[in-house]
Write an enzyme that holds these catalytic residues in place. Structure first.
Site, PDB file in Angstrom:
ATOM      1  CG  HIS A   1      -2.012  -0.972   1.179  1.00 20.18           C
ATOM      2  ND1 HIS A   1      -3.257  -0.721   0.660  1.00 20.18           N
ATOM      3  CD2 HIS A   1      -2.037  -2.260   1.575  1.00 20.18           C
ATOM      4  CE1 HIS A   1      -4.017  -1.807   0.762  1.00 20.18           C
ATOM      5  NE2 HIS A   1      -3.283  -2.770   1.314  1.00 20.18           N
TER       6      HIS A   1
ATOM      7  CE  LYS B   1      -6.322  13.945   0.353  1.00 19.53           C
ATOM      8  NZ  LYS B   1      -6.508  12.699  -0.370  1.00 19.53           N
ATOM      9  NE  ARG B   2      -3.613   9.851  10.122  1.00 17.87           N
ATOM     10  CZ  ARG B   2      -3.359   8.963  11.082  1.00 17.87           C
ATOM     11  NH1 ARG B   2      -4.247   8.027  11.374  1.00 17.87           N
ATOM     12  NH2 ARG B   2      -2.238   9.021  11.763  1.00 17.87           N
TER      13      ARG B   2
ATOM     14  CE  LYS C   1      -2.294  10.800   3.220  1.00 22.66           C
ATOM     15  NZ  LYS C   1      -2.928   9.927   2.212  1.00 22.66           N
TER      16      LYS C   1
ATOM     17  CB  THR D   1     -10.027   5.335  -1.051  1.00 19.95           C
ATOM     18  OG1 THR D   1      -9.444   5.610   0.223  1.00 19.95           O
ATOM     19  CG2 THR D   1      -9.450   4.056  -1.603  1.00 19.95           C
TER      20      THR D   1
ATOM     21  CE  LYS E   1     -13.833   6.295   0.937  1.00 17.80           C
ATOM     22  NZ  LYS E   1     -12.947   6.405   2.108  1.00 17.80           N
TER      23      LYS E   1
HETATM   24  C1  8GP Z   1      -2.610   3.830   1.990  1.00 15.39           C
HETATM   25  C2  8GP Z   1      -2.118   4.676   0.826  1.00 15.39           C
HETATM   26  O1  8GP Z   1      -1.357   5.757   1.312  1.00 15.39           O
HETATM   27  C3  8GP Z   1      -3.317   5.178   0.036  1.00 15.39           C
HETATM   28  O2  8GP Z   1      -2.869   5.853  -1.109  1.00 15.39           O
HETATM   29  C4  8GP Z   1      -4.186   4.007  -0.370  1.00 15.39           C
HETATM   30  O3  8GP Z   1      -5.357   4.468  -0.994  1.00 15.39           O
HETATM   31  C5  8GP Z   1      -4.575   3.187   0.846  1.00 15.39           C
HETATM   32  O4  8GP Z   1      -3.409   2.756   1.522  1.00 15.39           O
HETATM   33  C6  8GP Z   1      -5.382   1.960   0.496  1.00 15.39           C
HETATM   34  O5  8GP Z   1      -4.705   1.173  -0.422  1.00 15.39           O
HETATM   35  N1  8GP Z   1      -1.470   3.269   2.674  1.00 15.39           N
HETATM   36  C7  8GP Z   1      -1.457   3.145   3.999  1.00 15.39           C
HETATM   37  O6  8GP Z   1      -2.363   3.528   4.714  1.00 15.39           O
HETATM   38  C8  8GP Z   1      -0.297   2.470   4.530  1.00 15.39           C
HETATM   39  O7  8GP Z   1       0.575   2.075   3.803  1.00 15.39           O
HETATM   40  N2  8GP Z   1      -0.305   2.325   5.847  1.00 15.39           N
HETATM   41  C9  8GP Z   1       0.586   1.491   6.505  1.00 15.39           C
HETATM   42  C10 8GP Z   1       1.979   1.487   6.381  1.00 15.39           C
HETATM   43  C11 8GP Z   1       1.282   1.976   7.685  1.00 15.39           C
END
Ligand code: 8GP
Length: 843
Positions: free
Chosen positions: A378, A568-569, A574, A676, A680
């Site tokens: 991810h 978003k976070r 970002k 995501t 939405k």
């Molecule tokens: C997130 C990505 O940053 C985001 O772009 C993506 O939409 C989402 O995953 C779902 O695929 N990644 C994370 O939240 C992530 O990698 N978190 C863990 C490593 C702590």
């Protein structure tokens, strides 16, 4: 704005089923029974929360026989099961989701109304199951919904943290974190299963047994207690299970202490082993490397893999008494999907159980493991990639360390055979890095699985060309793309019922489970009535959000302004800070030219920063201070308003997303794996302003570049710029407005009480190695916003593009994503067949 035409007519064309009087009466009866027998209250003393619980139990009753039937059915058919392993599930509230998926919303609504209660108010009393940080945890929740809706025999496995993501408060512009005790009231949706405790072992050592086998001894045991929650599919009588594990001290754990009479210490130590599932680590895209986290990861993995094997042994083909269980077919009966590397220990735990407990040979065990497990990555951010210190790992999980050593030797052997002379490559590809003294969980995940995927096309391509390049060259056939998706149930049908109804009046309700059908809306892009209806729905959603914010946060926003949203976070990549520089510039422009006619904007920010992430927290403070300066400036009036919304999460998102006009997706190209919230907002008729990053690229492909505002460096340009040397000062010197904005921050315009407050931000923006190249994209970002403004002035043209965006959002359904996983990775077959309803007798 469009008149509230036809309102009464199309309320009647509802997708939510016609309530039957018997159902309404039945709902009331069951509700009263629960208030009496379960909650043990009468109407004189019952609180609103008691009413919420009573209705939750009533809805749950409706679900229970479907849940049991689904289990029976899956046992009978013995189809291949899919296991989704994730340290995070950001589920949000369950009540409305269950009602909608079961098709009983109208009768419940009606019954409560007749009893003088308001369903919407009661829904707000449910505490949110926020066991996730951001995108990764919410994705897991959307996928559970889709797997149930597609009739897969699927299980989610995770941890039941006592404390999910912290509650964020903004105090004097600063983020403060407070614990969120979501279990304060008993949760009506979970069923504990103390009879199915699973032992999980830590520490100890490994000895050679008489028969030459390895034996893990002197370990300590903690028990994993399962809590099951129902996952109803949409209108198909399927109810799958999310099983969350909670740590329970083992009774035997400290017998020695009990016996020696140190009773108090023994009990106290028990409670410390229960700390394993106390709290979710609040980091998004960041690896803390703490031992408690490693314990959590192993806890999830060990309990789940044991459970999976136990279910296999109890399954139909293996039930024949006193016959040795044959594991040859295991990968045909179970698929395990790793949600990032957090459950990567599954590779090793499955190996351990097959070899040490089930007595399989190493080669066969490894073959079964690889064919069972698949891995989703991810993020490419280096600070997020998990690497555990060898010492810590070996101490906590001695047998697993041995097994990883074996896997690594086997793996490097293959590498060496393929590239006999390439010592450097061997060094790069080792799972156990002896120099850095780390175990690389990403590499372990790739080596131990048969499929590896990224979460958007661009991200999957980058995986192959950057962090996993060597592994791609070794096994190109493993690498795939699975672009993320969102569930159209929660993210349109439930959160935006008026838009959902409006769409249904035009194209029927097929879109709910086949989102590609939205493309039929293109036929109505010039339909004036439809355009007005879309405008009216958006306006009403904005009004509703405004009222909600006024009531709950005492925030005033004007629904007649454009809602320009980045939620978003909080993370530097970002680039909320880029948005903030833009806001300052807009502010300066209005001040410099107060008579110019500009559109009214409300710029909305929201999102949590990891508690230890200083820069991100300072950016929140800056945004809040800019918001304050803007709102106190009499020249600005209602032309510009900036707000930072507290405690952004799933429930707040459900209120914000339907009200979005403009969706800010402005990460530096190459860094947002997918995103995501972009999907939405698009689905709810927001237009995107964004960089060519993550899934934005695919949104642009789907909707066409005339219907999205793209800007900024492409990934290739970022790469080239980094090669030749990024020079922030160049941009700063050559753009007067940018320079002004940065100088204002530097000079304390937004922090007169402490002029140096933001000096770190200013300093980092101007550094030549500033990683996120904010200044490089500033000018194009401003220009893109001017195009936004132009278009927004023409309400009809704007709305046409909104319609085209909704019509093009079909690809971003999590149903589409899950179909791809099912076909390309899990080898299971989705079905749109309904299970028989519970009154139809046993399957
Ligand atoms: C997130 C990505 O940053 C985001 O772009 C993506 O939409 C989402 O995953 C779902 O695929 N990644 C994370 O939240 C992530 O990698 N978190 C863990 C490593 C702590």
């Amino acid at each position: 704005h469009a008149p509230a035409l036809k309102e009464n007519n199309y309320k009647q064309i509802s997708i939510r089923g016609i309530p039957l009087l018997e159902n309404v009466e039945e709902v009331k009866k069951v509700f009263n029974r629960h208030l009496h027998f379960t909650i043990v209250k009468d109407r004189d003393v019952a609180t609103d929360h008691d009413y919420y619980e009573s209705i939750a139990y009533t809805v749950r009753d409706h679900l229970v026989s479907r849940w049991i039937r689904t289990n029976q059915y899956h046992f009978e058919t013995d189809q291949k099961r899919v296991y989704y392993l994730s340290l995070e599930y950001h589920m949000g509230r369950a009540l409305s989701n269950c009602m909608i998926n079961l098709g009983i919303e109208n009768s419940v609504d009606e019954a409560l109304y007749e009893m003088g209660l308001n369903i919407e108010e009661l829904e707000e009393l449910e505490s949110e199951a926020a066991l996730g940080n951001g995108g990764l945890g919410r994705l897991a929740a959307c996928y559970l919904d889709s797997m149930a809706t597609l009739g897969l025999s699927a299980y989610g496995y995770g941890l039941r943290y006592d404390y999910g993501i912290f509650a964020q408060k903004i105090e004097d512009g600063y983020q403060k974190e407070y614990p969120e005790n979501w279990l304060r009231y008993a949760c009506p949706w979970e069923i504990s299963r103390p009879e199915f405790l699973v032992p999980v072992q830590y520490y100890g050592k490994v000895i050679d047994d008489k028969d030459g086998k390895k034996k893990w001894v002197e370990y300590i045991t903690v028990h994993a207690m399962p809590y099951d929650s129902p996952i109803p599919g949409y209108n198909n009588n399927v109810v799958n299970t999310l099983r969350l594990w909670s740590a329970k001290a083992s009774e035997k754990f400290n017998f020695a202490l009990f016996n020696s009479g140190d009773y108090i210490r023994a009990v106290a130590e028990q409670s410390s082993s229960e700390d394993i599932t106390r709290v979710l680590y609040p980091n998004d895209d960041f690896d803390e490397g703490k031992i408690l986290r490693l314990k959590q990861e192993y806890f999830l993995v060990s309990a789940s893999v044991q459970d999976i094997i136990a279910r296999y042994k109890r399954s139909k083909i293996n039930l024949k008494a006193d016959q040795q269980v044959d594991f040859t077919n295991f990968p045909d009966k179970a698929a395990i999907q790793l949600n990032d590397t957090h459950p990567a220990l599954s590779v090793v735990e499955l190996m351990r159980l097959l070899i040490d407990v089930e007595n399989l040979g190493w080669d066969q065990a490894f073959d079964i493991t690889k064919r069972t497990i698949a891995f989703t990555n991810h993020t490419l951010l280096p600070e997020a990639l998990e690497k555990w210190p060898i010492d810590m790992f070996q101490k906590l999980l001695p047998r697993h360390f041995q097994l990883i050593t074996d896997i690594n030797a086997h793996h490097l052997d293959i590498v060496q055979k393929k590239w006999p002379e390439d010592k450097e490559r061997m060094k790069r590809m080792t799972i156990i890095d002896d120099e850095a003294k780390k175990v690389n969980m990403g590499y372990l995940s790739v080596v131990g699985s048969h499929a590896v995927n990224g979460v958007a096309q661009m991200h999957s391509d980058l995986l192959k060309s950057t962090i996993m390049k060597d592994f791609y060259e070794l096994n190109p056939e493993k690498f795939q793309n699975k672009t993320n998706g969102i569930t159209p149930r929660r993210w349109l049908l439930i959160c935006n019922p008026d838009l959902a109804d409006l769409i249904t009046t035009k194209i029927g309700e097929g879109w709910i489970t086949d989102l590609a059908q939205l493309k039929q809306l293109r036929d109505y892009v010039d339909d004036e009535q439809f355009i007005r209806d879309i405008q009216r729905v958006k306006f009403e959603n904005k009004e509703r959000l405004s009222k909600f914010l006024k009531k709950n946060f005492n925030v005033n926003i004007n629904p007649n302004s454009m809602f320009d949203v980045q939620v978003k976070r909080l993370h530097e990549y970002k680039r909320q800070l880029l948005n903030c520089l833009r806001v300052i510039t807009v502010y300066n422009r209005i001040k410099a030219n107060p008579d110019k006619d500009v559109i009214q904007r409300t710029i909305i920010f929201g999102g949590k920063a990891a508690p230890g992430y200083k820069t991100a927290k300072l950016i929140i403070k800056l945004i809040c201070n800019v918001a304050r300066t803007v709102s106190e400036d009499p020249v600005i009036g209602d032309r510009l308003r900036v707000v930072f919304l507290e405690n952004y999460g799933v429930s707040l998102a459900e209120k914000i997303i339907p009200a979005v006009d403009l969706s800010e997706q402005i990460s530096l190209a190459g860094l947002e794996a997918s995103g995501t919230s972009n999907m939405k907002m698009m689905l709810n008729g927001g237009l995107t302003i964004g960089t060519m990053d993550g899934a934005n690229v695919e949104i642009c492909e789907e909707v066409g570049k005339d219907n999205i505002f793209t800007f900024g460096l492409t990934y290739k340009e970022v790469d080239e710029l980094r090669e030749k040397g990024y020079n922030a000062k160049d941009y700063y010197e050559h753009n007067a407005e940018l320079k002004q904005a940065i100088e204002q921050i530097r000079d304390g315009v937004f922090s007169p009480e402490d002029p140096n407050l933001f000096s770190d931000i200013v300093k980092s923006l101007l550094e030549s190695d500033e990683k996120f190249m904010l200044l490089a994209d500033y000018e194009e970002y401003m220009k893109a916003h001017e195009r936004v403004e132009q278009l927004y002035k023409d309400g009809t043209e704007w709305t046409k593009k909104c319609i085209l965006n909704i019509a093009a959002a079909g690809k971003f359904s999590s149903d589409r994503a899950i179909r791809e996983y099912a076909k390309d990775i899990w080898n299971v077959t989705p079905t749109d067949k309904k299970l028989p309803s519970p009154d139809a007798g046993r399957p």
